[in-house]
Motif scaffolding. Structure first.
Motif, PDB file in Angstrom:
ATOM      1  N   GLN A  23       0.529  -1.089   0.080  1.00 42.75           N
ATOM      2  CA  GLN A  23       0.474   0.117  -0.271  1.00 42.75           C
ATOM      3  C   GLN A  23       1.082   1.226  -0.297  1.00 42.75           C
ATOM      4  OE1 GLN A  23      -2.459  -0.839   3.503  1.00 42.75           O
ATOM      5  NE2 GLN A  23      -3.809  -1.298   2.019  1.00 42.75           N
ATOM      6  N   CYS A  24       2.219   0.741   0.375  1.00 43.13           N
ATOM      7  CA  CYS A  24       3.519   2.036  -0.228  1.00 43.13           C
ATOM      8  C   CYS A  24       3.532   2.109  -1.255  1.00 43.13           C
ATOM      9  CB  CYS A  24       4.355   1.501   1.171  1.00 43.13           C
ATOM     10  SG  CYS A  24       3.416   2.593   2.711  1.00 43.13           S
ATOM     11  N   VAL A  25       3.213   1.453  -2.492  1.00 38.27           N
ATOM     12  CA  VAL A  25       3.818   1.525  -3.763  1.00 38.27           C
ATOM     13  C   VAL A  25       2.757   2.362  -4.465  1.00 38.27           C
ATOM     14  CG1 VAL A  25       4.757   0.622  -5.769  1.00 38.27           C
ATOM     15  CG2 VAL A  25       5.308  -0.147  -3.191  1.00 38.27           C
ATOM     16  N   TYR A  26       3.293   3.121  -5.247  1.00 37.20           N
ATOM     17  CA  TYR A  26       2.146   3.788  -6.011  1.00 37.20           C
ATOM     18  C   TYR A  26       2.246   4.237  -7.673  1.00 37.20           C
ATOM     19  CZ  TYR A  26       0.005   6.066  -2.166  1.00 37.20           C
ATOM     20  OH  TYR A  26      -0.848   6.432  -0.122  1.00 37.20           O
ATOM     21  N   ASP A  27       1.221   4.052  -8.101  1.00 38.91           N
ATOM     22  CA  ASP A  27       1.330   3.519  -9.856  1.00 38.91           C
ATOM     23  C   ASP A  27       1.754   5.013 -10.138  1.00 38.91           C
ATOM     24  OD1 ASP A  27      -0.345   4.798 -11.934  1.00 38.91           O
ATOM     25  OD2 ASP A  27      -0.405   2.264 -12.497  1.00 38.91           O
ATOM     26  N   PRO A  28       2.374   5.389 -11.154  1.00 35.43           N
ATOM     27  CA  PRO A  28       3.030   6.403 -11.444  1.00 35.43           C
ATOM     28  C   PRO A  28       1.939   7.087 -11.922  1.00 35.43           C
ATOM     29  CG  PRO A  28       4.051   5.024 -13.009  1.00 35.43           C
ATOM     30  CD  PRO A  28       2.848   4.356 -12.088  1.00 35.43           C
ATOM     31  N   GLU A  29       1.199   6.994 -12.782  1.00 42.28           N
ATOM     32  CA  GLU A  29       0.265   7.769 -13.518  1.00 42.28           C
ATOM     33  C   GLU A  29      -1.048   8.506 -12.387  1.00 42.28           C
ATOM     34  OE1 GLU A  29       0.006   5.183 -16.805  1.00 42.28           O
ATOM     35  OE2 GLU A  29       1.104   6.173 -18.207  1.00 42.28           O
ATOM     36  N   ILE A  30      -1.723   7.219 -11.570  1.00 37.96           N
ATOM     37  CA  ILE A  30      -2.585   6.938 -10.840  1.00 37.96           C
ATOM     38  C   ILE A  30      -2.926   7.418  -9.777  1.00 37.96           C
ATOM     39  CG2 ILE A  30      -4.425   6.455 -10.463  1.00 37.96           C
ATOM     40  CD1 ILE A  30      -4.658   4.042 -12.655  1.00 37.96           C
ATOM     41  N   PRO A  31      -2.834   8.091  -8.494  1.00 37.27           N
ATOM     42  CA  PRO A  31      -2.136   8.422  -7.438  1.00 37.27           C
ATOM     43  C   PRO A  31      -2.901   8.001  -6.174  1.00 37.27           C
ATOM     44  CG  PRO A  31      -4.060  10.049  -7.886  1.00 37.27           C
ATOM     45  CD  PRO A  31      -3.795   9.916  -9.179  1.00 37.27           C
ATOM     46  N   ILE A  32      -2.917   6.655  -6.498  1.00 36.01           N
ATOM     47  CA  ILE A  32      -3.310   5.782  -5.955  1.00 36.01           C
ATOM     48  C   ILE A  32      -2.450   4.373  -5.348  1.00 36.01           C
ATOM     49  CG2 ILE A  32      -5.818   3.443  -4.936  1.00 36.01           C
ATOM     50  CD1 ILE A  32      -7.824   5.622  -6.447  1.00 36.01           C
ATOM     51  N   ASN A  33      -2.323   3.853  -4.488  1.00 34.44           N
ATOM     52  CA  ASN A  33      -1.805   2.237  -4.277  1.00 34.44           C
ATOM     53  C   ASN A  33      -2.276   1.513  -5.158  1.00 34.44           C
ATOM     54  OD1 ASN A  33      -2.412   0.233  -1.585  1.00 34.44           O
ATOM     55  ND2 ASN A  33      -2.966   2.736  -0.875  1.00 34.44           N
ATOM     56  N   ILE A  34      -0.900   0.783  -5.801  1.00 38.51           N
ATOM     57  CA  ILE A  34      -1.120  -0.465  -6.135  1.00 38.51           C
ATOM     58  C   ILE A  34      -2.328  -1.954  -5.550  1.00 38.51           C
ATOM     59  CG2 ILE A  34       1.031  -0.498  -7.463  1.00 38.51           C
ATOM     60  CD1 ILE A  34       1.821  -2.325  -5.862  1.00 38.51           C
ATOM     61  N   TYR A  35      -2.129  -1.808  -4.162  1.00 34.10           N
ATOM     62  CA  TYR A  35      -3.076  -2.602  -3.658  1.00 34.10           C
ATOM     63  C   TYR A  35      -4.251  -1.856  -4.304  1.00 34.10           C
ATOM     64  CZ  TYR A  35      -4.041  -6.133  -0.163  1.00 34.10           C
ATOM     65  OH  TYR A  35      -4.775  -7.099   0.090  1.00 34.10           O
ATOM     66  N   ALA A  36      -4.656  -1.106  -3.664  1.00 33.80           N
ATOM     67  CA  ALA A  36      -6.238  -0.169  -4.000  1.00 33.80           C
ATOM     68  C   ALA A  36      -6.500  -0.297  -5.200  1.00 33.80           C
ATOM     69  CB  ALA A  36      -6.255   1.005  -3.179  1.00 33.80           C
ATOM     70  N   LEU A  37      -5.740  -0.646  -6.223  1.00 33.52           N
ATOM     71  CA  LEU A  37      -5.931  -0.528  -7.520  1.00 33.52           C
ATOM     72  C   LEU A  37      -6.181  -1.914  -7.804  1.00 33.52           C
ATOM     73  CD1 LEU A  37      -3.203   1.902  -9.324  1.00 33.52           C
ATOM     74  CD2 LEU A  37      -6.224   1.975  -9.292  1.00 33.52           C
ATOM     75  N   GLY A  38      -5.958  -2.595  -7.221  1.00 33.20           N
ATOM     76  CA  GLY A  38      -6.245  -3.999  -8.037  1.00 33.20           C
ATOM     77  C   GLY A  38      -5.116  -4.486  -9.027  1.00 33.20           C
ATOM     78  N   LEU A  39      -3.990  -4.351  -8.851  1.00 36.75           N
ATOM     79  CA  LEU A  39      -2.298  -4.027  -9.856  1.00 36.75           C
ATOM     80  C   LEU A  39      -2.084  -6.126  -8.634  1.00 36.75           C
ATOM     81  CD1 LEU A  39      -0.655  -0.716 -10.765  1.00 36.75           C
ATOM     82  CD2 LEU A  39      -2.882  -2.163 -11.873  1.00 36.75           C
ATOM     83  N   ILE A  40      -2.603  -5.901  -7.719  1.00 40.33           N
ATOM     84  CA  ILE A  40      -1.617  -7.156  -7.444  1.00 40.33           C
ATOM     85  C   ILE A  40      -2.902  -8.527  -7.039  1.00 40.33           C
ATOM     86  CG2 ILE A  40      -1.529  -8.195  -4.798  1.00 40.33           C
ATOM     87  CD1 ILE A  40       0.871  -6.075  -6.282  1.00 40.33           C
ATOM     88  N   TYR A  41      -2.709  -9.771  -8.348  1.00 35.30           N
ATOM     89  CA  TYR A  41      -3.908 -10.508  -8.508  1.00 35.30           C
ATOM     90  C   TYR A  41      -3.462 -11.506  -7.397  1.00 35.30           C
ATOM     91  CZ  TYR A  41      -4.675  -8.770 -13.075  1.00 35.30           C
ATOM     92  OH  TYR A  41      -4.985  -7.562 -13.724  1.00 35.30           O
ATOM     93  N   GLU A  42      -2.480 -11.414  -6.523  1.00 34.02           N
ATOM     94  CA  GLU A  42      -1.872 -12.884  -6.260  1.00 34.02           C
ATOM     95  C   GLU A  42      -1.512 -12.013  -4.973  1.00 34.02           C
ATOM     96  OE1 GLU A  42      -1.516 -16.549  -7.817  1.00 34.02           O
ATOM     97  OE2 GLU A  42      -2.591 -16.418  -9.917  1.00 34.02           O
ATOM     98  N   LEU A  43      -1.499 -13.021  -4.024  1.00 35.08           N
ATOM     99  CA  LEU A  43      -0.281 -12.550  -3.002  1.00 35.08           C
ATOM    100  C   LEU A  43       0.413 -13.972  -2.191  1.00 35.08           C
ATOM    101  CD1 LEU A  43       2.192 -10.977  -1.044  1.00 35.08           C
ATOM    102  CD2 LEU A  43      -0.227 -10.086   0.086  1.00 35.08           C
ATOM    103  N   ASP A  44       0.986 -14.815  -2.037  1.00 33.95           N
ATOM    104  CA  ASP A  44       1.725 -15.742  -1.401  1.00 33.95           C
ATOM    105  C   ASP A  44       2.555 -15.471  -0.348  1.00 33.95           C
ATOM    106  OD1 ASP A  44       1.295 -18.643  -0.050  1.00 33.95           O
ATOM    107  OD2 ASP A  44       2.916 -18.916  -1.759  1.00 33.95           O
ATOM    108  N   VAL A  45       2.194 -15.947   1.241  1.00 33.21           N
ATOM    109  CA  VAL A  45       3.532 -15.526   1.764  1.00 33.21           C
ATOM    110  C   VAL A  45       3.521 -16.647   2.563  1.00 33.21           C
ATOM    111  CG1 VAL A  45       3.885 -13.905   3.865  1.00 33.21           C
ATOM    112  CG2 VAL A  45       2.169 -12.611   2.405  1.00 33.21           C
TER     113      VAL A  45
END
Length: 111
Positions: A23-45
């Motif tokens: 949530q601290c990584v932002y899309d350079p063209e849209i001022p919203i973080n990549i998590y809120a933008l839905g750019l993360i399709y899968e997250l396995d921890v």
């Protein structure tokens, strides 16, 4: 609490910390973080601290397409407890605004 239950709680905390980092990584063209933008399709921890991320970008012609996976990897690997991260960039399925979280839609004025 059993050892398995303790590991599960620890794994959930680590996952939450990774999400916070994303949530601290932002899309350079849209001022919203990549998590809120839905750019993360899968997250396995996993419990050993290894993180796999499958992500996309809003467009294949994104000016930071070559740098964004490295930025995500760096952000995730800064999280205490993460031993290593792998980030895969995919274009399937293509991103659409339907993937934006409710908070992201509020920021964009879509709702």
């Amino acid at each position: 609490m059993s050892e398995a239950a303790t590991a599960k709680v620890g794994g959930e905390r680590l996952r939450e910390a990774v999400v916070e980092a994303l949530q601290c990584v932002y899309d350079p063209e849209i001022p919203i973080n990549i998590y809120a933008l839905g750019l993360i399709y899968e997250l396995d921890v996993n419990d050993e601290g290894f993180v796999d991320v499958v992500m996309t970008l809003t467009s294949p012609s994104c000016p930071v397409a070559g740098q964004m996976p490295g930025m995500v990897k760096s952000a995730v690997e800064q999280v205490a407890g993460v031993r290593a991260a792998e980030v895969e960039l995919t274009w399937d399925p293509p991103w659409s605004s339907d993937r934006v979280s409710e908070a992201g839609k509020l920021q964009l004025g879509l709702i």
